[in-house]
Design a protein around this motif. Sequence first.
Motif, PDB file in Angstrom:
ATOM      1  N   ARG A   1       2.021   9.992 -14.669  1.00 21.54           N
ATOM      2  CA  ARG A   1       2.168   8.782 -13.846  1.00 21.54           C
ATOM      3  C   ARG A   1       1.475   9.021 -12.500  1.00 21.54           C
ATOM      4  O   ARG A   1       1.487  10.140 -11.978  1.00 21.54           O
ATOM      5  CB  ARG A   1       3.635   8.443 -13.618  1.00 21.54           C
ATOM      6  CG  ARG A   1       4.396   8.077 -14.885  1.00 21.54           C
ATOM      7  CD  ARG A   1       5.755   7.502 -14.548  1.00 21.54           C
ATOM      8  NE  ARG A   1       6.549   8.386 -13.692  1.00 21.54           N
ATOM      9  CZ  ARG A   1       7.665   8.028 -13.072  1.00 21.54           C
ATOM     10  NH1 ARG A   1       8.118   6.793 -13.207  1.00 21.54           N
ATOM     11  NH2 ARG A   1       8.315   8.891 -12.320  1.00 21.54           N
TER      12      ARG A   1
ATOM     13  N   ASP B   1      -1.159  -3.202  -2.039  1.00 18.81           N
ATOM     14  CA  ASP B   1      -0.483  -2.791  -3.276  1.00 18.81           C
ATOM     15  C   ASP B   1      -0.420  -3.897  -4.339  1.00 18.81           C
ATOM     16  O   ASP B   1      -0.733  -3.643  -5.511  1.00 18.81           O
ATOM     17  CB  ASP B   1       0.936  -2.298  -2.964  1.00 18.81           C
ATOM     18  CG  ASP B   1       0.926  -0.974  -2.199  1.00 18.81           C
ATOM     19  OD1 ASP B   1      -0.180  -0.509  -1.848  1.00 18.81           O
ATOM     20  OD2 ASP B   1       2.015  -0.415  -1.944  1.00 18.81           O
TER      21      ASP B   1
ATOM     22  N   SER C   1       4.179   0.061 -13.711  1.00 21.07           N
ATOM     23  CA  SER C   1       5.628  -0.017 -13.812  1.00 21.07           C
ATOM     24  C   SER C   1       6.236   0.346 -12.466  1.00 21.07           C
ATOM     25  O   SER C   1       6.264   1.520 -12.079  1.00 21.07           O
ATOM     26  CB  SER C   1       6.137   0.946 -14.903  1.00 21.07           C
ATOM     27  OG  SER C   1       7.550   0.911 -14.974  1.00 21.07           O
ATOM     28  N   GLY C   2       6.680  -0.682 -11.739  1.00 20.50           N
ATOM     29  CA  GLY C   2       7.244  -0.446 -10.417  1.00 20.50           C
ATOM     30  C   GLY C   2       6.202   0.124  -9.478  1.00 20.50           C
ATOM     31  O   GLY C   2       5.159  -0.499  -9.225  1.00 20.50           O
ATOM     32  N   GLU C   3       6.491   1.324  -8.956  1.00 27.35           N
ATOM     33  CA  GLU C   3       5.592   1.949  -7.994  1.00 27.35           C
ATOM     34  C   GLU C   3       4.663   2.977  -8.642  1.00 27.35           C
ATOM     35  O   GLU C   3       4.043   3.788  -7.953  1.00 27.35           O
ATOM     36  CB  GLU C   3       6.403   2.624  -6.890  1.00 27.35           C
ATOM     37  CG  GLU C   3       7.250   1.648  -6.081  1.00 27.35           C
ATOM     38  CD  GLU C   3       8.059   2.346  -5.011  1.00 27.35           C
ATOM     39  OE1 GLU C   3       8.010   3.599  -4.947  1.00 27.35           O
ATOM     40  OE2 GLU C   3       8.740   1.645  -4.230  1.00 27.35           O
ATOM     41  N   TRP C   4       4.563   2.917  -9.988  1.00 28.39           N
ATOM     42  CA  TRP C   4       3.750   3.899 -10.702  1.00 28.39           C
ATOM     43  C   TRP C   4       2.785   3.211 -11.659  1.00 28.39           C
ATOM     44  O   TRP C   4       3.055   2.107 -12.146  1.00 28.39           O
ATOM     45  CB  TRP C   4       4.652   4.864 -11.495  1.00 28.39           C
ATOM     46  CG  TRP C   4       5.614   5.604 -10.625  1.00 28.39           C
ATOM     47  CD1 TRP C   4       6.888   5.207 -10.299  1.00 28.39           C
ATOM     48  CD2 TRP C   4       5.377   6.840  -9.960  1.00 28.39           C
ATOM     49  NE1 TRP C   4       7.466   6.121  -9.461  1.00 28.39           N
ATOM     50  CE2 TRP C   4       6.570   7.145  -9.232  1.00 28.39           C
ATOM     51  CE3 TRP C   4       4.318   7.734  -9.890  1.00 28.39           C
ATOM     52  CZ2 TRP C   4       6.700   8.290  -8.455  1.00 28.39           C
ATOM     53  CZ3 TRP C   4       4.437   8.873  -9.125  1.00 28.39           C
ATOM     54  CH2 TRP C   4       5.613   9.159  -8.414  1.00 28.39           C
TER      55      TRP C   4
END
Length: 380
Positions: free
Chosen positions: A306, A320, A335-338
């Motif tokens: 990741r 972002d 997926s989220g912050e990854w």
Amino acid sequence: MMNNTAMSNAWHHSRRGRGHRHKEQDRPNRERAVEQKAEDSVPRGACMTMCPAFELRQREAQNRLHRFEMLAGTERDRLPCADVSRAVKEYSRPAAGKDSTRASDLRPPSVLLKTVCYLVDDIAASSTFQPWTEVYSFVSDRLRSVRQDMIIQRVSGPDCVAVLEKSVRFLLYASYRLCGQPLQYYDPRINDTHLQESLSWLLESYRDGKHRHQEEFQALSLLYNLGSTHALQHVLELPERIRSSPAVQLALAVSRAHSERNPVRLLRLSQRLDFIQVCAVHRHLLPCRRDLLLLYSHGHSSRNCRYPLQRLARLLSLKDPLAAELCRVCGVSVSGEWVSFSKSSFTEAPSGDLQCRRTHEPVDDEQWNCPAGSVIHGCA
């Protein structure tokens, strides 16, 4: 003692020599006369207003005035009146039987420069004239007319350079601001044609001597034409004082990163560009970002690997949310912050899936909101 034949030959040889010398001495005079005659045949503009009186009356009678040119209070009339202080000569294609060299229809260089400054300050930079797509349509047409008048009169020198510099900045700014607009409002190919013609003419004009903004526009030309061997060769053949200037050196570094297919370095260097340079290079940034995601999709392809989205966004020089959107369009899992890379899932996304206009918006919002007038005049 010379015999009669030898004396005769010597006399004729002397006459031929004197005649040859006279011809050589007369040659510069003849060349000057030819040049003077050619110069005298070039039309000289005598129109001291932004729009010739004949055209103004004609367009007024035919109801062909643009709303930016109408006299206040007459806009709703059946035939609106022209505001002489705001009307600008429109571009017209050369037609058979039409005399485009009449002095009364041509504006001299000083008036042409004044016209361009009006178009920039009072139209392009105005907050009252909206939408900007209509502003672009009006200004680009009138700038084309200015260039047409310059071509007919063979204008050169400082006024010519000043007009072309403002034209190039306007077209670069427009290519950035209107990127992604529907074709009926903005055609990037037409804008590119006008921009390349103006750039080529400007760079040729710089050969006449030193000019204040030459380093800036040599760099802009290279940034706009990344990947062009002709543009790169032109820069490499410039005098050392220009080639070693900070603007040109930065443009050369960006060009080198582009030719080496090094998207990380190119995007890092792009952070050092000023606003008008970003306008010049922006069309190359989305393909560059896709190249970066392609490289990472192969280099970090793993089910268990990741990568931080925030760090990837910094590499992409995007906020972002935009970085995440670009990843999804290119088949990179978020997926989220990854993010998770997989070379098998990467897709070459069609250009319409994520508008270039969104991805090339600078991280610094104040830079994007930079006043158009200061950008086009070179004050930003």
